[in-house]
Design a protein around this motif. Structure first.
Motif, short mmCIF file in Angstrom:
data_model
loop_
_atom_site.label_atom_id
_atom_site.label_comp_id
_atom_site.label_asym_id
_atom_site.label_seq_id
_atom_site.Cartn_x
_atom_site.Cartn_y
_atom_site.Cartn_z
N GLY A 20 0.82 -1.21 0.00
CA GLY A 20 0.00 0.00 0.00
C GLY A 20 0.85 1.26 0.00
O GLY A 20 0.58 2.21 -0.73
N LEU A 21 1.91 1.25 0.82
CA LEU A 21 2.82 2.39 0.84
C LEU A 21 3.52 2.58 -0.50
O LEU A 21 3.71 3.71 -0.97
CB LEU A 21 3.86 2.21 1.95
CG LEU A 21 3.35 2.36 3.39
CD1 LEU A 21 4.44 1.93 4.38
CD2 LEU A 21 2.92 3.78 3.65
N ILE A 22 3.90 1.48 -1.12
CA ILE A 22 4.54 1.56 -2.44
C ILE A 22 3.56 2.12 -3.46
O ILE A 22 3.89 3.02 -4.26
CB ILE A 22 5.08 0.19 -2.89
CG1 ILE A 22 6.25 -0.24 -2.03
CG2 ILE A 22 5.49 0.22 -4.36
CD1 ILE A 22 6.69 -1.68 -2.22
N GLY A 23 2.33 1.62 -3.45
CA GLY A 23 1.34 2.05 -4.43
C GLY A 23 0.90 3.49 -4.26
O GLY A 23 0.78 4.23 -5.24
N PHE A 24 0.67 3.91 -3.03
CA PHE A 24 0.16 5.25 -2.79
C PHE A 24 1.25 6.32 -2.75
O PHE A 24 1.05 7.44 -3.21
CB PHE A 24 -0.64 5.31 -1.48
CG PHE A 24 -1.96 4.61 -1.55
CD1 PHE A 24 -2.94 5.01 -2.44
CD2 PHE A 24 -2.21 3.53 -0.72
CE1 PHE A 24 -4.15 4.36 -2.51
CE2 PHE A 24 -3.43 2.88 -0.78
CZ PHE A 24 -4.41 3.29 -1.67
N PHE A 25 2.39 5.98 -2.17
CA PHE A 25 3.41 7.00 -1.91
C PHE A 25 4.77 6.70 -2.52
O PHE A 25 5.73 7.45 -2.29
CB PHE A 25 3.58 7.18 -0.39
CG PHE A 25 2.29 7.48 0.31
CD1 PHE A 25 1.63 8.68 0.13
CD2 PHE A 25 1.74 6.54 1.17
CE1 PHE A 25 0.44 8.95 0.78
CE2 PHE A 25 0.55 6.81 1.83
CZ PHE A 25 -0.11 8.01 1.64
N ASN A 26 4.91 5.58 -3.26
CA ASN A 26 6.18 5.17 -3.82
C ASN A 26 7.25 5.07 -2.72
O ASN A 26 8.37 5.54 -2.88
CB ASN A 26 6.62 6.12 -4.95
CG ASN A 26 7.68 5.50 -5.81
OD1 ASN A 26 7.79 4.28 -5.90
ND2 ASN A 26 8.49 6.33 -6.43
N PHE A 27 6.87 4.50 -1.58
CA PHE A 27 7.73 4.40 -0.41
C PHE A 27 7.80 2.94 0.03
O PHE A 27 6.80 2.35 0.44
CB PHE A 27 7.16 5.26 0.74
CG PHE A 27 7.97 5.21 2.00
CD1 PHE A 27 9.16 5.89 2.10
CD2 PHE A 27 7.52 4.47 3.09
CE1 PHE A 27 9.90 5.84 3.27
CE2 PHE A 27 8.26 4.41 4.26
CZ PHE A 27 9.45 5.11 4.35
N ASP A 28 8.98 2.35 -0.07
CA ASP A 28 9.18 0.94 0.30
C ASP A 28 9.75 0.89 1.72
O ASP A 28 10.94 1.13 1.94
CB ASP A 28 10.13 0.27 -0.68
CG ASP A 28 10.26 -1.22 -0.47
OD1 ASP A 28 9.76 -1.73 0.54
OD2 ASP A 28 10.86 -1.88 -1.34
N LEU A 29 8.88 0.60 2.69
CA LEU A 29 9.27 0.61 4.09
C LEU A 29 10.34 -0.44 4.39
O LEU A 29 11.28 -0.17 5.15
CB LEU A 29 8.04 0.38 4.98
CG LEU A 29 8.26 0.42 6.48
CD1 LEU A 29 8.77 1.81 6.90
CD2 LEU A 29 6.98 0.09 7.21
N VAL A 30 10.24 -1.61 3.82
CA VAL A 30 11.23 -2.67 4.07
C VAL A 30 12.60 -2.23 3.58
O VAL A 30 13.61 -2.41 4.27
CB VAL A 30 10.80 -4.00 3.41
CG1 VAL A 30 11.89 -5.05 3.54
CG2 VAL A 30 9.51 -4.51 4.04
#
Length: 70
Positions: A20-30
């Motif tokens: 979800g973070l990747i899709g919405f914000f282009n942010f890969d938490l891992v």
């Protein structure tokens, strides 16, 4: 078996939040926490993938429980 189910569910939720973070914000938490494709991040991705495959079995078990109650 209950602990394995809970662990798999937690990993699937972590994976869903990350996607979800990747899709919405282009942010890969891992990748931010453990490095971009470091050995540890690859282990995390692998565990999430295995947990997702294991979670498919939840569908069949849910139907079995509902059929037994009726």
């Amino acid at each position: 078996m209950r602990a394995l189910d809970l662990t798999a569910l937690i990993l699937v939720i972590i994976g869903a939040i990350n996607w979800g973070l990747i899709g919405f914000f282009n942010f890969d938490l891992v990748a931010v926490l453990f490095g971009s494709m470091s050995a540890f991040s690859r282990v995390i991705y692998s565990l999430v993938g295995i947990a997702g495959l294991y979670a498919i079995s939840f569908l069949g078990r849910d139907r079995e429980v509902r059929e037994e109650k009726q």
